[in-house]
Design an enzyme around this catalytic site. Structure first.
Site, short mmCIF file in Angstrom:
data_model
loop_
_atom_site.label_atom_id
_atom_site.label_comp_id
_atom_site.label_asym_id
_atom_site.label_seq_id
_atom_site.Cartn_x
_atom_site.Cartn_y
_atom_site.Cartn_z
N ASP A 159 16.62 -18.20 27.58
CA ASP A 159 16.68 -18.15 29.04
C ASP A 159 15.59 -19.07 29.60
OD1 ASP A 159 17.22 -17.54 31.65
OD2 ASP A 159 16.75 -15.41 31.51
N TRP A 160 15.85 -20.34 29.48
CA TRP A 160 14.94 -21.40 29.96
C TRP A 160 15.34 -21.72 31.40
CZ3 TRP A 160 14.39 -26.69 26.89
CH2 TRP A 160 13.67 -27.60 27.65
N GLU A 161 14.51 -21.26 32.34
CA GLU A 161 14.82 -21.47 33.76
C GLU A 161 13.77 -22.40 34.38
OE1 GLU A 161 15.78 -17.99 36.03
OE2 GLU A 161 16.54 -16.94 34.30
N MET A 162 14.19 -23.59 34.65
CA MET A 162 15.38 -24.34 34.25
C MET A 162 14.90 -25.71 33.78
SD MET A 162 18.19 -22.68 35.43
CE MET A 162 18.64 -21.38 36.55
#
Ligand SMILES: *[C@@H]1O[C@H](CO)[C@@H](O)[C@H](O)[C@H]1NC(C)=O
Ligand SMILES: *[C@@H]1O[C@H](CO)[C@@H](O)[C@H](O)[C@H]1NC(C)=O
Ligand SMILES: *[C@@H]1O[C@H](CO)[C@@H](O)[C@H](O)[C@H]1NC(C)=O
Length: 379
Positions: free
Chosen positions: A146-149
């Protein structure tokens, strides 16, 4: 049985039927539906993993673990280790059991950590090896990124490189240990590209198709506390006035070549709130002056309680497929079983792989989750 052409035609008809009659036809047989949900670890005291009704889901995500900012490895302290083991063992021993993944990162983590980690082969390896170790040690079936962003095209390239290395490592580990490969998924923006951003960038579609089991599209947060000038449908399926809608984002992913069997539609179990400028002007897009109850965000169950306590007027808006409630100058935009049912049927008509919720603790009585499951007609 149908050939490819007929199949396409049925798909087309299905979309029409769904939109007109709320009716869904079979999706292609290869897709086993995903009914996912994230479980926020900070919700444990209020809503432990044992409270999850596993008849309604196939995959539950532990949110979140964050790697060390310098080594990019996971330093799991004793309390977290206990919580991870409780999470996986509880959900595995439920009837029926569900698969578990842990999600890395989250909205609260500065994305530059991922940029630095993914920018070199050595730091990617450090992260990947540690991530696999954690998954196996604590009994998870997979890992979610969950690499935001990613902020620019270079970071999107790093994202793609990370996925390639990660899949290779997971496959190698599975061969060496003779265990099933860990699942690899990612949470992404609702559209394949950041078409509204100053710095245009698009996700690496080929790398995703090749290396991830699926992606969880965050089809929400389209409007919120960052713009208090007007109310908005934060997870609109359609938006007659803009391209900020799930329908539009899905179309861009599909047009870019992302396999439909890897697309999971995100559904919110929370709403966003505003304070109206004038209680008599209360539609979607009505003038507002501030955030509303809950400081701008409320979980579904909190919204229902608020509506009841305040005798709120609840309106289903078919043009956006969303719901809002109004009480005086308090305005809440959210999803209820009606809007969720239409969205899930739409996802199935488009032959997507499934849906997921952020987050499972918003629906203590399972009203929305049950409706979603019932609306997903085929497995
Ligand atoms: C992470 O590391 C970077 C560079 O080493 C530093 O600039 C940043 O402040 C660190 N962030 C945290 C949260 O420790
Ligand atoms: C939506 O996107 C399309 C291209 O995909 C563009 O032609 C159209 O102008 C956009 N609409 C709005 C309201 O920005
Ligand atoms: C609740 O609202 C309705 C109209 O929206 C009104 O007819 C009714 O009297 C209200 N009830 C209470 C207890 O305020």
């Amino acid at each position: 049985m149908t050939g490819p052409n007929l199949h396409n035609m049925f798909g087309f008809l299905t979309v029409l039927l769904c939109l007109s009659f709320g009716y869904a036809m079979p999706s292609h047989s290869s897709s086993v539906g995903v009914k996912g949900a994230y479980w926020p670890s900070w919700a444990e005291s209020d809503f432990p993993p044992s409270a999850i009704d596993t008849t309604l889901f196939t995959h539950i995500y532990y949110a979140f673990l964050v790697p060390n900012n310098a080594t990019f490895q996971f330093d799991v302290d004793a309390a977290t280790a206990t919580q991870l083991l409780r999470f996986t063992s509880t959900l595995r021993s439920k009837n029926p059991p569900v698969k578990t993944l842990y999600s890395v990162g989250g909205g609260g983590v500065d994305g530059s950590l991922f940029t630095r980690m993914a920018s070199s082969a050595a730091t990617r390896k450090s992260f990947i090896d540690s991530s696999i170790q954690v998954a196996r040690k604590y009994g998870f079936d997979g890992i979610d990124l969950d690499w935001e962003m990613p902020q620019n095209p270079t970071e999107m390239d790093y994202f793609g490189l990370l996925l390639g290395d990660w899949r290779a490592a997971v496959a190698k580990e599975a061969r060496a240990t003779r265990r099933p490969q860990l699942l690899l998924t990612a949470a992404t923006y609702f559209s394949v590209d950041f078409f509204l951003a100053q710095v245009y960038r698009a996700y690496p579609v080929a790398a995703i198709n090749k290396n991830l089991d699926w992606i969880n599209l965050m089809c929400y947060d389209y409007h919120g506390s960052w713009d208090t000038s007007a109310t908005g449908a934060q997870a609109a399926l359609f938006d007659p006035k803009s391209n900020i809608s799930t329908h539009y984002g899905l179309g861009r992913w599909i047009k870019a070549g992302l396999l439909r069997s890897k697309l999971i539609m995100g559904l919110p179990l929370y709403g966003r709130t505003w304070k109206l400028k004038d209680s008599r002007s209360y539609g979607i897009g009505a003038p507002a002056v501030d955030v509303g109850p809950g400081g701008g965000t409320l979980r579904f169950e909190e919204i229902e309680a608020f509506n009841e306590a305040n005798n709120a007027t609840v309106v289903y808006d078919a043009s956006t497929v969303s719901v809002y409630s109004v009480a005086g100058t308090s305005w809440i935009g959210y999803d209820d079983p009606r809007s969720i049912s239409v969205k899930v049927k739409y996802a199935q008509a488009l032959k997507l792989r499934g849906y997921f919720f952020w987050s499972v603790n918003g629906d203590h009585q399972w009203k929305v989750s049950k409706q979603a499951k019932q609306s997903w007609v085929f497995p």
